[in-house]
Design a protein around this motif. Sequence first.
Motif, PDB file in Angstrom:
ATOM      1  N   ASP A 156       7.289 -12.926  13.432  1.00 58.38           N
ATOM      2  CA  ASP A 156       8.308 -13.352  14.505  1.00 58.38           C
ATOM      3  C   ASP A 156       8.121 -12.321  15.672  1.00 58.38           C
ATOM      4  N   SER A 157       8.834 -12.567  16.500  1.00 57.19           N
ATOM      5  CA  SER A 157       8.756 -11.238  17.647  1.00 57.19           C
ATOM      6  C   SER A 157       9.136 -10.109  17.149  1.00 57.19           C
ATOM      7  N   GLU A 158       9.814  -9.888  15.994  1.00 56.06           N
ATOM      8  CA  GLU A 158      10.028  -8.344  15.613  1.00 56.06           C
ATOM      9  C   GLU A 158       9.086  -7.927  14.733  1.00 56.06           C
ATOM     10  N   GLY A 159       7.872  -8.926  14.466  1.00 51.03           N
ATOM     11  CA  GLY A 159       7.035  -8.465  13.606  1.00 51.03           C
ATOM     12  C   GLY A 159       7.325  -8.492  12.065  1.00 51.03           C
ATOM     13  N   VAL A 160       8.166  -9.403  11.825  1.00 50.36           N
ATOM     14  CA  VAL A 160       8.551  -9.574  10.342  1.00 50.36           C
ATOM     15  C   VAL A 160       7.987 -11.118  10.055  1.00 50.36           C
ATOM     16  N   VAL A 161       7.638 -11.242   8.932  1.00 51.59           N
ATOM     17  CA  VAL A 161       7.245 -12.367   8.134  1.00 51.59           C
ATOM     18  C   VAL A 161       8.531 -13.020   7.490  1.00 51.59           C
ATOM     19  N   GLU A 162       9.058 -14.219   8.215  1.00 46.16           N
ATOM     20  CA  GLU A 162      10.174 -14.964   7.733  1.00 46.16           C
ATOM     21  C   GLU A 162       9.811 -15.665   6.167  1.00 46.16           C
ATOM     22  N   ALA A 163      10.944 -15.734   5.571  1.00 37.54           N
ATOM     23  CA  ALA A 163      10.999 -16.413   4.041  1.00 37.54           C
ATOM     24  C   ALA A 163       9.975 -17.640   4.132  1.00 37.54           C
ATOM     25  N   ALA A 164      10.355 -18.639   4.900  1.00 35.92           N
ATOM     26  CA  ALA A 164       9.655 -19.806   5.021  1.00 35.92           C
ATOM     27  C   ALA A 164       8.505 -19.581   5.125  1.00 35.92           C
ATOM     28  N   GLU A 165       7.648 -18.885   5.960  1.00 38.51           N
ATOM     29  CA  GLU A 165       6.557 -18.678   6.353  1.00 38.51           C
ATOM     30  C   GLU A 165       5.640 -18.017   5.214  1.00 38.51           C
ATOM     31  N   LEU A 166       6.420 -17.031   4.551  1.00 37.86           N
ATOM     32  CA  LEU A 166       5.531 -16.395   3.217  1.00 37.86           C
ATOM     33  C   LEU A 166       5.588 -17.346   2.131  1.00 37.86           C
ATOM     34  N   GLY A 214       0.996  -1.135   0.097  1.00 34.57           N
ATOM     35  CA  GLY A 214       0.004   0.038  -0.087  1.00 34.57           C
ATOM     36  C   GLY A 214       0.790   1.112   0.002  1.00 34.57           C
ATOM     37  N   SER A 215       0.006   2.390   0.459  1.00 36.41           N
ATOM     38  CA  SER A 215       0.820   3.659   0.040  1.00 36.41           C
ATOM     39  C   SER A 215       1.257   4.232   1.411  1.00 36.41           C
ATOM     40  N   PHE A 216       1.165   3.640   2.500  1.00 34.26           N
ATOM     41  CA  PHE A 216       1.573   4.016   3.846  1.00 34.26           C
ATOM     42  C   PHE A 216       2.714   3.214   4.474  1.00 34.26           C
ATOM     43  N   THR A 217       2.754   1.876   4.281  1.00 37.74           N
ATOM     44  CA  THR A 217       3.748   1.131   4.858  1.00 37.74           C
ATOM     45  C   THR A 217       4.775   0.910   4.149  1.00 37.74           C
ATOM     46  N   THR A 218       6.094   1.044   4.671  1.00 38.61           N
ATOM     47  CA  THR A 218       7.502   0.989   4.054  1.00 38.61           C
ATOM     48  C   THR A 218       7.965  -0.455   4.780  1.00 38.61           C
ATOM     49  N   PHE A 219       8.954  -0.865   3.936  1.00 38.23           N
ATOM     50  CA  PHE A 219       9.506  -2.178   4.197  1.00 38.23           C
ATOM     51  C   PHE A 219      10.765  -1.986   5.155  1.00 38.23           C
ATOM     52  N   LYS A 220      11.022  -2.482   6.306  1.00 48.51           N
ATOM     53  CA  LYS A 220      12.299  -2.652   6.948  1.00 48.51           C
ATOM     54  C   LYS A 220      13.202  -3.521   6.088  1.00 48.51           C
ATOM     55  N   LYS A 221      14.438  -3.160   6.359  1.00 45.77           N
ATOM     56  CA  LYS A 221      15.550  -3.864   5.703  1.00 45.77           C
ATOM     57  C   LYS A 221      15.533  -5.317   5.721  1.00 45.77           C
ATOM     58  N   ARG A 222      15.173  -5.890   6.983  1.00 46.54           N
ATOM     59  CA  ARG A 222      15.341  -7.221   7.249  1.00 46.54           C
ATOM     60  C   ARG A 222      13.705  -7.658   6.478  1.00 46.54           C
ATOM     61  N   GLN A 223      12.732  -7.108   6.853  1.00 44.91           N
ATOM     62  CA  GLN A 223      11.688  -7.529   6.037  1.00 44.91           C
ATOM     63  C   GLN A 223      11.540  -7.710   4.518  1.00 44.91           C
ATOM     64  N   ALA A 224      12.216  -6.774   3.937  1.00 42.78           N
ATOM     65  CA  ALA A 224      12.707  -6.786   2.506  1.00 42.78           C
ATOM     66  C   ALA A 224      13.571  -8.171   2.262  1.00 42.78           C
ATOM     67  N   GLU A 225      14.328  -8.428   3.088  1.00 44.34           N
ATOM     68  CA  GLU A 225      15.286  -9.422   2.610  1.00 44.34           C
ATOM     69  C   GLU A 225      14.376 -10.909   2.865  1.00 44.34           C
ATOM     70  N   GLU A 226      13.639 -10.652   3.684  1.00 43.78           N
ATOM     71  CA  GLU A 226      12.680 -11.945   3.725  1.00 43.78           C
ATOM     72  C   GLU A 226      11.871 -12.171   2.609  1.00 43.78           C
ATOM     73  N   ALA A 248      12.060 -11.189  -0.219  1.00 50.23           N
ATOM     74  CA  ALA A 248      13.012 -11.600  -1.419  1.00 50.23           C
ATOM     75  C   ALA A 248      13.250 -13.031  -1.329  1.00 50.23           C
ATOM     76  N   ARG A 249      13.819 -13.484  -0.169  1.00 47.71           N
ATOM     77  CA  ARG A 249      13.987 -14.869  -0.369  1.00 47.71           C
ATOM     78  C   ARG A 249      12.686 -15.851  -0.177  1.00 47.71           C
ATOM     79  N   GLY A 250      11.760 -15.304   0.206  1.00 51.82           N
ATOM     80  CA  GLY A 250      10.302 -16.188   0.261  1.00 51.82           C
ATOM     81  C   GLY A 250       9.691 -16.125  -1.061  1.00 51.82           C
TER      82      GLY A 250
END
Length: 458
Positions: A393-403, A276-288, A290-292
């Motif tokens: 996860d505990s940091e609010g990040v969706v990990e690659a395997a879960e995606l 969407g138009s509000f949310t930006t990606f944290k670096k780690r979330q972007a990494e996850e 991309a891998r997912g």
Amino acid sequence: MEHHFLVVTYGYQSHVSPALNLSRRLAHVTGARITFSTTVAGHQRMFPASADQEVHDGPISFIPFSDGQDDGQRNKDRKDFFARTRSVGSDSLSAILRSLDSRGQPVTCVIYGILLSWVADVARNHGLPSVYNWIQSATVFALCYHYFHGYDRFVSSHDDPQVPVTFPGLLPLRIRDLPTFLTITDMEHPMALIRKLFKEDFDVLDREASTARVLANTFEELEADALAVRGRDLKMMAIGPVMSVNGPNLFELDEQRYMQWLDSKAEGSVVYVSFGSFTTFKKRQAEEIARGLRATGRSYLWVVRKDNGEEVKGLVREETAAEEKGMVVEWCAQVRVLSHAAVGCFVTHCGWNSTSESLACGVPVVSVPQLAEQPTNAKLLEVWGTGVRAETDSEGVVEAAELARCVESVMGEGEKAAEIRRRAEMWKDRAREAVAEGGSSDRNLRAFVEEMAEVRVN
């Protein structure tokens, strides 16, 4: 007298899109005159060559109002920003109403968006009826109604996200499924101010209950129970989903490039990712992510806005440069993308625009809710059977395997995936029936216009 609606909204993509789509539908269905007013900064993004000048597009005129932040640079003090919007905006909107009246084009009704309760006061001061344009789900409206009418203490007394909560007339939920602006307890949190602004919206509806009207961007077949949760005298009319394949877009896009790319892909093969138009990606979330996406082995179209920062954009470019499966763009004409036969899954933050568009286009969803009403929408998609929620996860990040797991659960060959796709097609058909001539939303919109001809402000 000819109907002349003044439609007022904040200058954010998620507010402008449904308000302008409603304006177009009003003009098309009823032949009414429409003046569309958003902030000067939002207007300039819609019409870069027109600055703060009036623009005409068929039956719709665009006249911006000033919110005191015409350069688009928001004051870091959010309280000051919204207070200034109320003060400056009231004067600016009053001037627009006087100008239209002096031209012989008097406004007959003001339609205003969420978090703009002061617009109802401006309308009343000019002797005009006002109508609340609710651009979120009817379920979120019902949750807010209950919260502001006695359920606030019940919600605030539970901080465990897994605690079940029950509201009259609504589906069973957990604390984690509620809008975050209703569950936060830190009064310095930005969502605390949003809750205050919603409270002001509902105070206006209570004050004007006997004449208040709410237009809801949903349809009766989807949220019948939630639409029934409101004040005794308050009239709520489902007129959605209001959407268009032609924008509006406050972001630049290279439509030919990604539409041609989609044309080259097999039916139902592409994963579309946009937060969407509000949310930006944290670096780690972007990494996850991309891998997912890479782990799925599927083609993907990924929206990474320019305001995500160069570090994230650079990372995404590196991840996608070596393979032909992925395309990264800064923005998309989303309804066109979701309507494309190649798109088989939508990974989304679950804003209501994206949620309702996924339903209307029949695209299964992987939900990654972030804030505001998004957790509720993610829950609704599960109830409607068109999506799954990715766990964080505990940091609010969706990990690659879960995606990757979630994408497979809606695009794979199993029975669950097939059922999700079947449900998505079912809701697509029902949404289109609702807005078609003679459908429930079409009838409601026409009835609304007829009723407003009889409404007068005392």
